[in-house]
Scaffold this motif. Structure first.
Motif, PDB file in Angstrom:
ATOM      1  N   ASP A  10       0.916  -1.259   0.169  1.00 32.73           N
ATOM      2  CA  ASP A  10       0.007   0.074  -0.083  1.00 32.73           C
ATOM      3  C   ASP A  10       1.052   1.077  -0.273  1.00 32.73           C
ATOM      4  O   ASP A  10       2.191   1.162  -0.070  1.00 32.73           O
ATOM      5  N   ALA A  11       0.236   2.512   0.106  1.00 30.94           N
ATOM      6  CA  ALA A  11       1.032   3.556   0.132  1.00 30.94           C
ATOM      7  C   ALA A  11       1.914   3.672   1.023  1.00 30.94           C
ATOM      8  O   ALA A  11       3.178   4.257   1.024  1.00 30.94           O
ATOM      9  N   LEU A  12       1.416   3.471   2.357  1.00 33.26           N
ATOM     10  CA  LEU A  12       2.506   3.606   3.656  1.00 33.26           C
ATOM     11  C   LEU A  12       3.667   2.705   3.249  1.00 33.26           C
ATOM     12  O   LEU A  12       4.778   3.257   3.764  1.00 33.26           O
ATOM     13  N   THR A  13       3.343   1.464   2.994  1.00 32.78           N
ATOM     14  CA  THR A  13       4.636   0.720   2.778  1.00 32.78           C
ATOM     15  C   THR A  13       5.376   1.078   1.433  1.00 32.78           C
ATOM     16  O   THR A  13       6.742   0.960   1.585  1.00 32.78           O
ATOM     17  N   LEU A  14       4.846   1.671   0.771  1.00 35.38           N
ATOM     18  CA  LEU A  14       5.800   2.244  -0.409  1.00 35.38           C
ATOM     19  C   LEU A  14       6.671   3.324   0.312  1.00 35.38           C
ATOM     20  O   LEU A  14       7.771   3.519  -0.240  1.00 35.38           O
ATOM     21  N   TRP A  15       6.030   4.316   1.010  1.00 37.71           N
ATOM     22  CA  TRP A  15       6.721   5.273   1.365  1.00 37.71           C
ATOM     23  C   TRP A  15       8.111   4.776   2.394  1.00 37.71           C
ATOM     24  O   TRP A  15       9.257   5.353   2.349  1.00 37.71           O
ATOM     25  N   LEU A  16       7.737   3.464   3.087  1.00 38.42           N
ATOM     26  CA  LEU A  16       8.548   3.013   3.847  1.00 38.42           C
ATOM     27  C   LEU A  16       9.816   2.399   3.022  1.00 38.42           C
ATOM     28  O   LEU A  16      11.048   2.585   3.283  1.00 38.42           O
ATOM     29  N   TYR A  17       9.459   1.821   1.872  1.00 38.97           N
ATOM     30  CA  TYR A  17      10.473   1.311   0.829  1.00 38.97           C
ATOM     31  C   TYR A  17      11.317   2.576   0.515  1.00 38.97           C
ATOM     32  O   TYR A  17      12.597   2.741   0.124  1.00 38.97           O
ATOM     33  N   VAL A  18      10.766   3.679   0.029  1.00 36.88           N
ATOM     34  CA  VAL A  18      11.402   4.986  -0.652  1.00 36.88           C
ATOM     35  C   VAL A  18      12.423   5.514   0.514  1.00 36.88           C
ATOM     36  O   VAL A  18      13.470   5.696   0.049  1.00 36.88           O
ATOM     37  N   CYS A  19      12.041   5.508   2.002  1.00 36.68           N
ATOM     38  CA  CYS A  19      12.697   6.104   2.850  1.00 36.68           C
ATOM     39  C   CYS A  19      14.074   5.064   2.782  1.00 36.68           C
ATOM     40  O   CYS A  19      15.227   5.499   3.139  1.00 36.68           O
ATOM     41  N   GLY A  20      13.583   3.592   3.084  1.00 38.02           N
ATOM     42  CA  GLY A  20      14.824   2.863   3.166  1.00 38.02           C
ATOM     43  C   GLY A  20      15.675   2.754   2.030  1.00 38.02           C
ATOM     44  O   GLY A  20      17.053   2.613   2.186  1.00 38.02           O
ATOM     45  N   PHE A  21      15.286   3.068   0.610  1.00 35.25           N
ATOM     46  CA  PHE A  21      16.198   3.263  -0.287  1.00 35.25           C
ATOM     47  C   PHE A  21      17.113   4.381  -0.189  1.00 35.25           C
ATOM     48  O   PHE A  21      18.286   4.467  -0.461  1.00 35.25           O
ATOM     49  N   LEU A  22      16.576   5.450   0.245  1.00 33.66           N
ATOM     50  CA  LEU A  22      17.216   6.754   0.479  1.00 33.66           C
ATOM     51  C   LEU A  22      18.397   6.584   1.298  1.00 33.66           C
ATOM     52  O   LEU A  22      19.399   7.201   1.259  1.00 33.66           O
ATOM     53  N   LEU A  23      18.019   5.927   2.463  1.00 35.78           N
ATOM     54  CA  LEU A  23      18.882   5.760   3.584  1.00 35.78           C
ATOM     55  C   LEU A  23      19.997   4.977   3.022  1.00 35.78           C
ATOM     56  O   LEU A  23      21.163   5.003   3.240  1.00 35.78           O
ATOM     57  N   LEU A  24      19.920   3.719   2.258  1.00 39.67           N
ATOM     58  CA  LEU A  24      20.831   2.993   1.673  1.00 39.67           C
ATOM     59  C   LEU A  24      21.714   3.679   0.402  1.00 39.67           C
ATOM     60  O   LEU A  24      22.822   3.522   0.662  1.00 39.67           O
ATOM     61  N   TRP A  25      21.257   4.709  -0.031  1.00 40.00           N
ATOM     62  CA  TRP A  25      21.711   5.622  -0.872  1.00 40.00           C
ATOM     63  C   TRP A  25      22.661   6.258  -0.466  1.00 40.00           C
ATOM     64  O   TRP A  25      23.879   6.544  -0.992  1.00 40.00           O
ATOM     65  N   GLU A  26      22.765   6.620   0.747  1.00 37.53           N
ATOM     66  CA  GLU A  26      23.747   7.343   1.550  1.00 37.53           C
ATOM     67  C   GLU A  26      25.086   6.666   1.826  1.00 37.53           C
ATOM     68  O   GLU A  26      26.109   7.200   1.881  1.00 37.53           O
ATOM     69  N   TRP A  27      25.168   5.554   1.704  1.00 36.74           N
ATOM     70  CA  TRP A  27      26.194   4.521   1.707  1.00 36.74           C
ATOM     71  C   TRP A  27      26.833   4.654   0.435  1.00 36.74           C
ATOM     72  O   TRP A  27      28.298   4.537   0.432  1.00 36.74           O
ATOM     73  N   LEU A  28      26.197   5.007  -0.858  1.00 40.22           N
ATOM     74  CA  LEU A  28      27.076   5.168  -2.017  1.00 40.22           C
ATOM     75  C   LEU A  28      27.328   6.259  -2.361  1.00 40.22           C
ATOM     76  O   LEU A  28      28.421   6.626  -3.304  1.00 40.22           O
ATOM     77  N   ARG A  29      26.676   7.458  -1.732  1.00 39.60           N
ATOM     78  CA  ARG A  29      27.242   8.727  -2.206  1.00 39.60           C
ATOM     79  C   ARG A  29      28.431   9.106  -2.127  1.00 39.60           C
ATOM     80  O   ARG A  29      29.225   9.732  -2.925  1.00 39.60           O
ATOM     81  N   PRO A  30      29.205   8.878  -0.993  1.00 38.22           N
ATOM     82  CA  PRO A  30      30.755   9.152  -0.866  1.00 38.22           C
ATOM     83  C   PRO A  30      31.585   8.360  -1.823  1.00 38.22           C
ATOM     84  O   PRO A  30      32.825   8.841  -1.969  1.00 38.22           O
ATOM     85  N   LEU A  31      31.257   7.293  -2.404  1.00 36.75           N
ATOM     86  CA  LEU A  31      32.157   6.356  -3.233  1.00 36.75           C
ATOM     87  C   LEU A  31      32.802   6.889  -4.218  1.00 36.75           C
ATOM     88  O   LEU A  31      33.742   6.913  -4.723  1.00 36.75           O
ATOM     89  N   LYS A  32      31.907   7.953  -4.977  1.00 36.33           N
ATOM     90  CA  LYS A  32      32.379   8.666  -6.383  1.00 36.33           C
ATOM     91  C   LYS A  32      33.369   9.607  -5.981  1.00 36.33           C
ATOM     92  O   LYS A  32      34.433  10.011  -6.809  1.00 36.33           O
ATOM     93  N   GLN A  33      33.611   9.995  -4.759  1.00 36.92           N
ATOM     94  CA  GLN A  33      34.142  11.191  -4.431  1.00 36.92           C
ATOM     95  C   GLN A  33      35.517  10.741  -3.861  1.00 36.92           C
ATOM     96  O   GLN A  33      36.804  11.108  -3.919  1.00 36.92           O
ATOM     97  N   LEU A  34      35.399   9.712  -3.024  1.00 39.83           N
ATOM     98  CA  LEU A  34      36.500   8.877  -2.085  1.00 39.83           C
ATOM     99  C   LEU A  34      37.215   7.740  -2.854  1.00 39.83           C
ATOM    100  O   LEU A  34      38.240   7.268  -2.332  1.00 39.83           O
ATOM    101  N   THR A  35      36.557   7.084  -3.954  1.00 37.24           N
ATOM    102  CA  THR A  35      37.284   6.176  -4.665  1.00 37.24           C
ATOM    103  C   THR A  35      37.032   6.511  -6.109  1.00 37.24           C
ATOM    104  O   THR A  35      36.651   7.408  -6.349  1.00 37.24           O
ATOM    105  N   ASP A  36      37.764   5.334  -6.834  1.00 39.48           N
ATOM    106  CA  ASP A  36      37.853   5.676  -8.113  1.00 39.48           C
ATOM    107  C   ASP A  36      36.595   4.719  -8.925  1.00 39.48           C
ATOM    108  O   ASP A  36      36.497   4.578 -10.132  1.00 39.48           O
ATOM    109  N   THR A  37      35.527   4.381  -8.097  1.00 41.92           N
ATOM    110  CA  THR A  37      34.694   3.668  -8.607  1.00 41.92           C
ATOM    111  C   THR A  37      33.630   4.567  -9.566  1.00 41.92           C
ATOM    112  O   THR A  37      33.253   5.802  -9.214  1.00 41.92           O
ATOM    113  N   SER A  38      33.357   4.067 -10.832  1.00 40.88           N
ATOM    114  CA  SER A  38      32.624   5.042 -11.872  1.00 40.88           C
ATOM    115  C   SER A  38      31.324   4.140 -11.935  1.00 40.88           C
ATOM    116  O   SER A  38      31.011   3.148 -11.619  1.00 40.88           O
TER     117      SER A  38
END
Length: 736
Positions: A10-38
């Protein structure tokens, strides 16, 4: 029995997944600046795909197949040439996986290919998305992951150039939102509430207000000055100066000309410097150095004599003295990717050729080859012809002292030189290691094997720098015993020279990362700065300069002919050469040899399996996909065939104790059929529901027997035989 709220799409669970994805995205954001990961977007897309499939509750087999297809397509897109659906890249990928698994088992992590690293990263993302779904859907708790994310970002903000100011704000908002929604689900679960229209909105509005107010107040409120000083400048200055004001410091790995002050950590550098096409792997030599200073290496002769030669000339310098030495003639292609003025070359070089009229010269004391009239672009693609030698162990064992006339005083003075400041305990250790050996070869092997002891560790980060009064080798051998190739190779040279045996220090590159096969059926390797390496050469008057590899985790690519010394053999890539006898010392385990060959050989099994996969990969892939398809079909149609299997399974079981197992198998089949038992429903109520559905009384009779079993702990003799027919009739009804 406690009833749990099922999290629907449902809509509430969708927001749950969206927030979980955005939280997991924070783990990937620094990689482009701190590593040579492209291509970070490719991995973010994989996260989105995984969470979308999970949200819509796609079947696990279909979900796995879609993700696997995505991974293979993106790997082909990023690393291979040619259309995806022509499938030519699968053979290269299979070979790459086999080569990288060998590197993994050999703990040679730095040589892993980029495509294999990406596959490992995808595997990590699969685990992360699984854990995220587990925390959100099943546990309904996210605090641990939220806290770990916060710690991860704050540590990066403190010790790296990554600016996490806004990242921390985003994490706080997402974390509070997730914990609020999950608290709502847990309360509904505990209180057995049913969601009513507008009920969710009444819960979320205060949550949104609370989160926004907390963030705004925290952002706008005055901040106190830090109590502790910033640790980064202190750590940086410490690493630059070292504990004893040494010269070390964190620098990038790669080839350099200044080796006067060794030690200290270095960071990885994936910059590609060469690509090669060869038929067997080997080290690539750049130069040698002969004078040890106590801190590093220098050339005993500055700007030494340079001998010119052309492409028509035979390479004017040889390290080998045995005219009867076995050799295998080979050809390789080197494609420089940087503008170095020097060449890299293999063991046994005989000639160098390119597509122009280039001429070369070799600096004899360094054995370093330069391109004459080098321009800024450096050397272009060139071809080397070389002889892969097979060194005679018997000839090397014949050398026991310096009585051979070829060992002149000048030669020995140059290649047994040691500084007067070298501590005596280094020389004593050399004598102790080789006390049971009588010839130079066995002594060299004993010293090489000494570094394979558990006391020594290979590390690129936690590496000390000698102080002003400390010797580089002495510190490594007796104090730290932690280092990388420079520590191991320099220490072996010094130990050999302490015994009066000529030895020198060699610099160059390892073979690099395997990238597939060329059109000429040669192996393609990519050499990066991470493959920069140093090793040892020991001089034997009957043979010449012979390479040795003391660095832990590396293996010597040189070939040895043991003649009548031993019947043991070893395989080096496709080449076969016998293996030296085991040293007498129990702690000296030879890392560069293979186990004695018997009727069964793990290496032969591995090579045979690899060749079979490379030859029949199409059939193997087809068989695998067929098996997956059959397994999926069987799983999807289990409602039809599984009852017949259960009837066959229990038809010949006559003990009354078999009845409970049969009853539970019936419950599971009814559940698969769609007649699900509610969580708060008793067995008797459920039996009435089943009998009403099938217009029978069979389930009630079976349930009554099962309840008697529960209360009495046993069944009357013959109960299972009396009820078996009822059980079969009922379970067969689920096949229609």
């Amino acid at each position: 029995m406690k009833r749990k709220v099922k999290m629907k799409s449902d809509a509430l669970t969708l927001w749950l997944y969206v927030c979980g994805f955005l939280l997991l995205w924070e783990w990937l954001r620094p990689l482009k600046q701190l590593t040579d990961t492209s291509n970070i977007g490719v991995f973010i897309g994989f996260l989105v795909l995984s969470l979308v499939l999970s949200y819509f509750q796609v079947h696990i087999l279909a979900r796995s197949g879609i993700r696997l297809l995505y991974v293979l397509y993106t790997i082909n897109f990023m690393y291979y040439v040619g259309p995806f659906f022509q499938f030519k890249w699968i053979g290269i990928l299979t070979s790459d996986l086999i080569e990288n698994m060998k590197l993994v088992f050999g703990a040679n992590w730095t040589a892993l290919s980029d495509s294999f690293r990406s596959l490992l990263f995808y595997l990590l993302l699969v685990l992360m998305t699984y854990l995220l779904r587990y925390w959100l859907v099943h546990r309904k708790q996210i605090f641990i992951f939220f806290f770990m994310t916060l710690v991860y970002i704050t540590v990066l903000d403190t010790f790296t150039p990554y600016d996490a100011t806004y990242a921390i704000v985003r994490i706080i908002i997402l974390g509070f939102a997730l914990m609020g929604i999950l608290t709502f689900y847990r309360i509904m679960d505990r209180e057995k509430w049913q969601k009513q229209p507008g009920f969710v909105r009444k819960w979320l509005m205060p949550l949104v207000v609370m989160v926004c107010a907390s963030v705004l107040i925290g952002y706008a409120a005055p901040k106190a000055s830090p109590i502790w000083p910033d640790p980064v400048p202190y750590i940086t200055s410490y690493s630059e100066k070292g504990e004893n004001d040494g010269p070390g410091g964190l620098s990038k790995v790669g080839y350099g000309t200044d080796d006067t002050e060794l030690g200290g950590p270095f960071s990885a550098d994936d910059t590609v410097v060469y690509e090669t096409e060869v038929d067997t792997r080997q080290y690539w030599k750049v130069e040698t150095k002969d004078e040890y200073t106590g801190k590093g290496w220098v050339a005993s002769v500055e700007n030494g004599l340079r001998t010119p030669f052309t492409q028509e000339d035979t390479y004017p310098f040889t390290n080998y003295l045995d005219p009867e030495m076995e050799v295998t003639k080979r050809t390789g292609i080197i494609k420089p990717q940087v503008g170095y003025p020097h060449l890299i070359y293999p063991l046994g070089l005989t000639s160098v050729k390119d597509n122009s009229a280039s001429t070369f010269e070799i600096e004899e004391n360094l054995e370093k080859i330069y391109l004459v009239d080098n321009d800024a672009a450096g050397m272009g693609e060139y071809r080397v012809e070389y002889d892969t030698p097979r060194f005679s162990v018997q000839a090397m064992k014949n050398t026991v002292d310096t009585s051979n006339p070829i060992l002149t005083e000048e030669f020995l003075a140059q290649y047994t030189q040691l500084p007067e400041s070298l501590p005596q305990r280094v020389k004593d250790l050399a004598v102790e290691i080789t006390m049971n050996e009588t010839n130079w070869y066995d002594k060299a092997k004993a010293v090489e094997n000494y570094f394979d002891r558990a006391d020594f560790q290979y590390d690129q980060k936690n590496v000390a720098v000698p102080g002003r009064t400390e010797d580089y080798v002495d510190q490594f051998l007796f104090d730290t015993q932690i280092g990388y190739c420079d520590n191991f190779s320099t220490s072996m040279v010094v130990l050999m020279r302490s015994l009066g045996i000529p030895a020198r220090w060699v610099k160059g590159y390892t073979e690099g990362a395997f990238r597939g096969m060329s059109e000429n059926d040669q192996r393609i390797y990519v050499i990066t700065n991470n493959n920069a390496h140093s090793w040892v050469e020991v001089f034997f008057p009957e043979v010449g300069w012979v390479p040795f590899e003391p660095t832990k985790g590396y293996s010597n690519n040189a070939q040895f002919n043991y003649d009548d010394v031993s019947t043991e053999t070893e395989n080096q890539d496709e080449l076969e050469a016998p293996v030296a006898p085991k040293p007498e010392k129990p702690e000296a385990k030879e890392a560069t040899t293979q186990p004695k060959e018997t009727e069964f050989s793990w290496k032969q099994l591995w090579e045979g399996t690899k060749d079979f996969v490379n030859l029949h990969w199409g059939w193997i892939l087809g068989a695998f996909l067929t098996i997956v398809a059959i397994a999926y079909l069987l799983y999807e149609t289990r409602i039809k065939w599984l009852p017949h299997y259960l009837v066959f399974r229990f038809r010949w079981r006559k003990k009354d104790e078999d009845f409970p197992d049969a009853y539970f198998a019936l419950l599971n089949q009814l559940n698969r059929y769609g007649l699900k038992r509610k969580q708060a429903q008793t067995l008797r109520d459920y039996a009435e529901y089943i009998d009403e559905y099938f217009s029978s009384n069979e389930m009630g009779t079976l349930t009554a027997s099962y309840e008697r079993f529960l209360y009495k702990g046993s069944l009357e003799v013959g109960s299972w035989e009396q009820t078996k027919e009822l059980w079969e009739n009922l379970i067969k009804k689920t096949t229609s």
